[in-house]
Design an enzyme around this catalytic site. Structure first.
Site, mmCIF file in Angstrom:
data_model
loop_
_atom_site.group_PDB
_atom_site.id
_atom_site.type_symbol
_atom_site.label_atom_id
_atom_site.label_comp_id
_atom_site.label_asym_id
_atom_site.label_seq_id
_atom_site.Cartn_x
_atom_site.Cartn_y
_atom_site.Cartn_z
ATOM 1 N N ASP A 35 -5.020 -13.997 -1.349
ATOM 2 C CA ASP A 35 -4.267 -13.593 -0.179
ATOM 3 C C ASP A 35 -4.217 -14.814 0.715
ATOM 4 O O ASP A 35 -5.235 -15.265 1.255
ATOM 5 C CB ASP A 35 -4.943 -12.415 0.550
ATOM 6 C CG ASP A 35 -4.446 -11.071 0.038
ATOM 7 O OD1 ASP A 35 -3.671 -11.065 -0.945
ATOM 8 O OD2 ASP A 35 -4.820 -10.039 0.615
ATOM 9 N N GLU A 45 -11.096 -7.157 -3.212
ATOM 10 C CA GLU A 45 -10.830 -8.177 -2.184
ATOM 11 C C GLU A 45 -12.010 -8.243 -1.220
ATOM 12 O O GLU A 45 -12.183 -7.371 -0.375
ATOM 13 C CB GLU A 45 -9.542 -7.815 -1.443
ATOM 14 C CG GLU A 45 -9.128 -8.880 -0.443
ATOM 15 C CD GLU A 45 -7.782 -8.575 0.209
ATOM 16 O OE1 GLU A 45 -6.863 -8.097 -0.478
ATOM 17 O OE2 GLU A 45 -7.664 -8.810 1.421
ATOM 18 N N HIS A 71 0.874 -1.183 0.000
ATOM 19 C CA HIS A 71 0.000 0.000 0.000
ATOM 20 C C HIS A 71 0.908 1.229 0.000
ATOM 21 O O HIS A 71 2.006 1.181 0.562
ATOM 22 C CB HIS A 71 -0.832 0.130 1.277
ATOM 23 C CG HIS A 71 -1.685 -1.030 1.669
ATOM 24 N ND1 HIS A 71 -1.191 -2.137 2.297
ATOM 25 C CD2 HIS A 71 -3.021 -1.219 1.591
ATOM 26 C CE1 HIS A 71 -2.194 -2.972 2.568
ATOM 27 N NE2 HIS A 71 -3.315 -2.449 2.150
ATOM 28 N N ASP A 126 -0.652 -12.582 2.825
ATOM 29 C CA ASP A 126 -1.233 -11.502 3.634
ATOM 30 C C ASP A 126 -1.252 -12.036 5.063
ATOM 31 O O ASP A 126 -2.308 -12.311 5.641
ATOM 32 C CB ASP A 126 -2.637 -11.153 3.128
ATOM 33 C CG ASP A 126 -3.112 -9.822 3.694
ATOM 34 O OD1 ASP A 126 -2.426 -9.290 4.597
ATOM 35 O OD2 ASP A 126 -4.147 -9.315 3.245
ATOM 36 N N HIS A 139 -10.781 -14.012 5.225
ATOM 37 C CA HIS A 139 -12.019 -13.293 4.915
ATOM 38 C C HIS A 139 -13.140 -14.278 4.575
ATOM 39 O O HIS A 139 -14.302 -14.064 4.926
ATOM 40 C CB HIS A 139 -11.819 -12.329 3.746
ATOM 41 C CG HIS A 139 -10.774 -11.279 3.997
ATOM 42 N ND1 HIS A 139 -10.503 -10.275 3.100
ATOM 43 C CD2 HIS A 139 -9.937 -11.062 5.041
ATOM 44 C CE1 HIS A 139 -9.545 -9.497 3.582
ATOM 45 N NE2 HIS A 139 -9.182 -9.970 4.753
ATOM 46 N N ASP A 166 2.356 1.945 3.397
ATOM 47 C CA ASP A 166 3.398 1.050 3.928
ATOM 48 C C ASP A 166 4.781 1.548 3.555
ATOM 49 O O ASP A 166 5.763 1.288 4.246
ATOM 50 C CB ASP A 166 3.324 -0.362 3.295
ATOM 51 C CG ASP A 166 1.955 -0.977 3.360
ATOM 52 O OD1 ASP A 166 1.217 -0.653 4.295
ATOM 53 O OD2 ASP A 166 1.639 -1.785 2.457
HETATM 54 C C1 XLS Z 1 -7.292 -6.684 5.385
HETATM 55 C C2 XLS Z 1 -6.940 -6.928 3.994
HETATM 56 C C3 XLS Z 1 -5.794 -6.081 3.453
HETATM 57 C C4 XLS Z 1 -5.773 -6.120 1.960
HETATM 58 C C5 XLS Z 1 -5.035 -5.021 1.299
HETATM 59 O O1 XLS Z 1 -7.999 -7.440 6.021
HETATM 60 O O2 XLS Z 1 -6.648 -8.282 3.826
HETATM 61 O O3 XLS Z 1 -4.584 -6.504 3.989
HETATM 62 O O4 XLS Z 1 -5.259 -7.339 1.523
HETATM 63 O O5 XLS Z 1 -5.536 -3.789 1.620
HETATM 64 NI NI NI Z 2 -5.809 -9.219 2.203
HETATM 65 NI NI NI Z 3 -7.338 -9.516 5.535
#
Ligand code: XLS
Ligand code: NI
Ligand code: NI
Length: 433
Positions: free
Chosen positions: A294, A230, A99, A337, A269, A102
């Site tokens: 991820d 995402e 990001h 991730d 997620h 970051d």
């Molecule tokens: C948060 C998300 C984030 C995304 C990128 O829960 O997984 O890390 O992958 O913004």
């Molecule tokens: Ni993520």
């Molecule tokens: Ni996440």
């Protein structure tokens, strides 16, 4: 060269018998599986935010990590980039993801933040030239700073919408400049805390228009990578508009974007949404919107996104099986991730977390590939649906309801139930794991 990872060797493949902690047991990048090198199948990426930006906080305590690059100057941001590329070299990972927040210090104004971003992007570009790692995806952090507390594109304040547009534009430009394979949008605060103050219809319409304008801009600048949403059901918002793959697909259809945008599916997620990882991947593939993953693991009891490194290959094998069935990645990859636990203070912890994660994925992938190549499961699946191969069955799908109904009487149809064979198929899986 920094000395952060001093005395840590480059990780090589040594195979399952090795006692060397700093070696791969299963991930052999050059091993050819299903006609392709493992490295090209798995396309591993390291996430900048967890490994280099996260200070180790949790809801009850702050920073536990003390890293020499923590701080708000450009010099420290460059040291962070140096350390990051040293880690990518040690692991041999072909990709990373980041990001804006970051990688660069936040400025006092948007213009200053933009200058900082451009400077660090130039620096990362030079790094990419002399190192193997390339950019899997870039993204904008539209959730940490307090300006985003009520959402970004879905914020009730039009000025925040504008700021979000400027931020995403700058991050798409950065991703394009670095040759990124994808651009990701995760709507951490695109949702609501309470319906009592929320105009849901308006917020959803703004999110749709925002995404359309991102896609329009992508085509304007000629960005060839994929745009990925995402999905996540909640956390930090009580409810997020990109709840899961099915919800995102409906949203994309609504705004005419289902051919333009794909999904980046995260294990944790999927669990939060009450699905399995493999369900989300299989559904995305079925809908033609599978993009990337991820990779991480959630704690099954905690109820939040714990972003742990994967260590259960049997569980991940089912997910990789669905990726293989979907034809594998095109622009996507396996992005970790995942973050080390806040007590894992040592540089070694950072490296070995990734080594274990890469080995878990490689072992899972090889098991899934072997099962797929043996055609054992697919043969059974085809057999189960074989009735639909007949001309009459195919024709039935074009007939009106009453004609189909009439055929039952005319032919005295009386279906015989057949076993779904679940346990036998589960046993078959175990032969490959
Ligand atoms: C948060 C998300 C984030 C995304 C990128 O829960 O997984 O890390 O992958 O913004
Ligand atoms: Ni993520
Ligand atoms: Ni996440």
């Amino acid at each position: 060269m920094t000395d952060f990872f001093k005395n840590i060797p480059t990780i090589k493949y040594e195979g399952v018998g090795t006692k060397n902690e700093f070696a791969f047991r299963h991930y052999n990048p050059d091993e050819v599986v299903m006609g392709k090198r493992m490295e090209e199948h798995l396309r591993f990426a390291v996430a900048y935010w967890h490994s280099f930006a996260w200070p180790g906080g949790d809801p009850f305590g702050g920073q536990t990590f003390e890293r020499p690059w923590f701080g708000d100057t450009m010099a420290l941001a460059k040291m962070k980039a140096d350390v990051a590329f040293e880690m990518f070299d040690i692991l041999g990972t072909p990709f990373y993801a980041f990001h804006d927040a970051d990688a660069r210090p936040e400025g006092a104004t948007f213009a200053e933040s933009l200058r900082n971003l451009e400077e660090i992007v130039d620096y990362l570009g030079v790094k990419q030239e002399s190192h193997k790692a390339k950019l899997l995806w870039g993204t904008a952090n539209l959730f940490s700073h307090r300006r985003w507390m009520s959402g970004a594109a879905t914020n009730p304040d039009p000025e925040v919408y504008a700021y979000a547009a400027a931020t995403v534009k700058s991050c798409l430009d950065a991703t394009m400049k670095l040759g990124g394979a994808n651009y990701v949008l995760w709507g951490g605060r695109e949702g609501y805390e309470t319906l009592l103050n929320t105009d849901l219809a308006q917020e959803r319409a703004h999110a749709g228009r925002f995404l359309q304008s991102v896609v329009e801009y992508k085509h304007k600048i000629g960005f060839k990578g994929a745009i990925l949403i995402e999905p996540k059901p909640q956390e930090p918002s009580k409810h997020q508009y990109d709840y899961d793959v099915a919800t995102v697909y409906g949203f994309l259809k609504d705004f005419g974007l289902e051919k333009e945008v794909q999904v980046n599916i995260e294990q944790g997620h999927a669990i939060l949404a009450g699905h399995s990882f493999e369900h989300e991947i299989a559904l995305a593939a079925a809908l033609g919107i599978f993009g990337s993953i991820d990779m991480n693991r959630n704690d099954y009891q905690s109820g939040w996104d714990t972003d742990q490194f994967p260590n259960n290959h049997a569980e991940k094998a089912v997910a990789f099986y669905e990726i293989i069935r979907a034809g594998g990645y095109t622009t996507g990859g396996t992005n970790f991730d995942a973050k080390i636990r806040r007590q894992s203070l040592d540089p070694e912890d950072l490296i070995l977390a990734h080594v274990g994660g890469m080995d878990t994925c490689a072992r899972a992938f090889k098991a899934a590939a072997a099962l797929f190549e043996a055609d054992a499961l697919e043969a059974k699946r085809r057999e189960r649906y074989a009735g639909w191969q007949g001309a009459e069955a195919k024709a039935m799908l074009k007939q009106p309801l009453e004609d189909v109904a009439a055929s039952v009487l005319a032919k005295n149809i009386n279906p015989k139930p057949r076993s779904g064979r679940q346990e036998r198929l589960e046993n078959l899986w175990n032969d490959y794991i």
